[in-house]
Structures are given as structure tokens and as C-alpha cells.
Motif scaffolding. Sequence first.
Motif, PDB file in Angstrom:
ATOM      1  N   PHE A   1       0.825  -1.049  -0.036  1.00 53.20           N
ATOM      2  CA  PHE A   1       0.062   0.010   0.005  1.00 53.20           C
ATOM      3  C   PHE A   1       0.748   1.089  -0.011  1.00 53.20           C
ATOM      4  O   PHE A   1       0.833   2.225  -0.791  1.00 53.20           O
ATOM      5  N   LEU A   2       1.932   1.233   1.027  1.00 53.75           N
ATOM      6  CA  LEU A   2       2.795   2.386   0.768  1.00 53.75           C
ATOM      7  C   LEU A   2       3.557   2.686  -0.440  1.00 53.75           C
ATOM      8  O   LEU A   2       3.601   3.596  -1.043  1.00 53.75           O
ATOM      9  N   ILE A   3       4.083   1.548  -0.642  1.00 48.26           N
ATOM     10  CA  ILE A   3       4.825   1.618  -2.090  1.00 48.26           C
ATOM     11  C   ILE A   3       4.104   2.067  -3.356  1.00 48.26           C
ATOM     12  O   ILE A   3       4.506   2.932  -4.250  1.00 48.26           O
ATOM     13  N   GLU A   4       2.881   1.449  -3.333  1.00 55.65           N
ATOM     14  CA  GLU A   4       1.939   2.040  -4.561  1.00 55.65           C
ATOM     15  C   GLU A   4       1.377   3.489  -4.351  1.00 55.65           C
ATOM     16  O   GLU A   4       1.133   4.134  -5.451  1.00 55.65           O
ATOM     17  N   ASN A   5       1.168   3.739  -3.286  1.00 54.54           N
ATOM     18  CA  ASN A   5       0.370   5.000  -3.091  1.00 54.54           C
ATOM     19  C   ASN A   5       1.093   6.165  -2.298  1.00 54.54           C
ATOM     20  O   ASN A   5       0.660   7.226  -2.133  1.00 54.54           O
ATOM     21  N   LYS A   6       2.087   5.962  -1.647  1.00 47.75           N
ATOM     22  CA  LYS A   6       2.617   6.984  -0.655  1.00 47.75           C
ATOM     23  C   LYS A   6       4.079   7.223  -1.013  1.00 47.75           C
ATOM     24  O   LYS A   6       5.101   7.425  -0.366  1.00 47.75           O
ATOM     25  N   THR A   7       4.508   6.942  -2.313  1.00 43.84           N
ATOM     26  CA  THR A   7       6.075   7.329  -2.700  1.00 43.84           C
ATOM     27  C   THR A   7       6.530   8.611  -2.397  1.00 43.84           C
ATOM     28  O   THR A   7       7.594   8.835  -2.121  1.00 43.84           O
ATOM     29  N   ASP A   8       5.715   9.655  -2.621  1.00 44.72           N
ATOM     30  CA  ASP A   8       6.137  10.987  -2.719  1.00 44.72           C
ATOM     31  C   ASP A   8       6.288  11.253  -1.164  1.00 44.72           C
ATOM     32  O   ASP A   8       7.404  11.866  -0.692  1.00 44.72           O
TER      33      ASP A   8
END
Length: 330
Positions: A125-132
Motif C-alpha cells: 500500500f505504501l509503495i503504490e500510493n505513498k512514494t512521494d
Amino acid sequence: MDDNKLLPKLSQNLLEILDDEEYYDITIEVGNDPYVKIFRAHMVILSYRSPYLRRILSANKKKNDDTLTHIKLPNISPEIFQIILRYIYGGRLFFEELDTFDVIKVLSAASELYLQELITYLQFFLIENKTDWMEQNFDFVHQTSFENDAFSELQKYCTDLISKEPDKIFKSQNFSSIPEKLLVSIVQNDNLQMDEIQVWEHVIKWGTAQNPELPSDVENYSDDNFNTLKNTLRQCIPFVRFYNLTSKEFLDRVLPYDQILPKELYKDLLKTFLSLSDPNSKPINKSKPRITKGSNFGVVRSAKRKAKSGRRIIDKFDSVYGSRVEEFYD
């Protein structure tokens, strides 16, 4: 018939059981004074959902008395445990009031309770949606991921970002505040896709940022100023691959800082680069080269490839339990 369509109702019923005040057989004390909360729960559900809680409850069961089982989880905050507990019962996540720091707290709590499904889900979830967000808070993400062997996907993400898009770290607003240990790990990376002169300039930038009292122009440095910078960069300089520079780069950008280099290294560098006839040439076979920026890689592409399986995990999780977390996506 798709049996998965029947599961949302089961999930809802289990959440209702969690809220029931009559049939619970365990209390869980969560947090530390003054932020402590007591939760009611059911041993059979906790035992089957969390290997960690199963071990604790098995030990309590052996006491074989009639007192209500009571356990303590001081390392998890009540707010985070509330989310974890609703996941344990209903297989659902409630992210509406969480920021990304809190998502990582949920991830850490899931690791403590050995909730492997949730650990995997949250990493993707973090890798896909919170990279910025993770790029802006890279130091925190890097430190968190390598403190726990269970966070292998986040570790891969951090390693890829360091190697393939170091500019996102070097040019971030928080670069000057990253710890020395992280800077050293970046500089010594064999796969760092960055020209060596840029590596050197960022090392100098970091070193001077740690010592704001230093003059802005190296021409105005005193011997004490050079000693201060030398001591600050003592752990980093051995990993800068000076022999991958051109003669001109060395003479123009490194030579002004000659006093911060180890004496023997400086002498050999000076002898090597002054012997080159072409100012744009580099010494041959003097240092291991890094992967060039021309390599056809990118951390976003790499992360997306890795996250394809994660997307399947997320989609399956949501389709089975009827719980979407899209409102939490940026």
C-alpha cells in the motif's frame, strides 16, 4: 456462485461480536501511563489470528484458574490497537483519520503481533500510493524498514531508491538532516547511478550543513575550518571514488578541499591527475566504476513491478472483505 460475496456479512458480524459487552473473556491493557486503554476481546479469535497473542494466551491458559485473562501491550498506542483489533476481527482497515506516519505505526504493530497478511498488505500500500511521502521522509522510512526483517518490501524500495534515483534523496528538503550512517550507505553503494563529481558535491554540501558556522566560500576557510569539515566527513570520504573523476573535475572541485583529504590519498590523487594530458580524461583501472545514469532503470518502474503482486493482494483483500481504502490514496 462467488462465495466471497458472503464474507462481508461475516466480517460485519465479527465486528459486532467485538463490540458485544457480554461474552468477552479477555481484557487487553494497551499503551503506557497516562495513555492507557482497556479493550475487551475473545481469546479464541485472538489466538487464531495472531501467533504472538496465541503464545501469550497459551501461557495464561496453563494457569487454569477462573480469573479473567488480562494481558498488556505497552508498545502499541490505544489508537493504533483499535485499528489492529478491528482488522483482526473483521479483516477490515479504517484509515479515514490516519496520516502516513500512523500507517507505519500500524505496520510496526502488525509486526509485533505477527500479522503477516497485514504486514504484506501495508508495505505494498505504501509503495503504490505513498512514494512521494516516503521520498520526503526517506530517513524515517529507511530507518524503520531496516530495523525489522519483516519489512523486506520496504527495504527493497529503499535500496532501489538509493541506487537508481539518488537525486530524490540528495535534492530533498531534508537531505542536510539525514544521519551520517545513511549518507555513508548511499556513498558506498556500488550501484549508485550518479556521476562521481555529484556524489562529492553532495558530500560537501551535507558536511557544511552540519557546521553552519563555516564560511560560505572555501577560499575563506581557516585551518580550523578545514579540520572541522574533515572530522565531520571522516566516515564518508573513504567511499568517494575520486579516481572516477576527470582531471578537470578533480582540479576544479576537489583540490580546493585538499586539507580534508588523508595525506597519502591526496598525494596519490595529485600525482595521478596531473599526469593526465587531457583534462577531460579519467585514470584507468584505478577505481571501481559505478553504474551510469544511462542505465535503463528507475525506482518507480521497479517499485511498480514489485507492487503488481501487491496490487493483487490489495484487490483481493478489498474484494473479499468489501472494504476499500481508496479515500486514503493521494
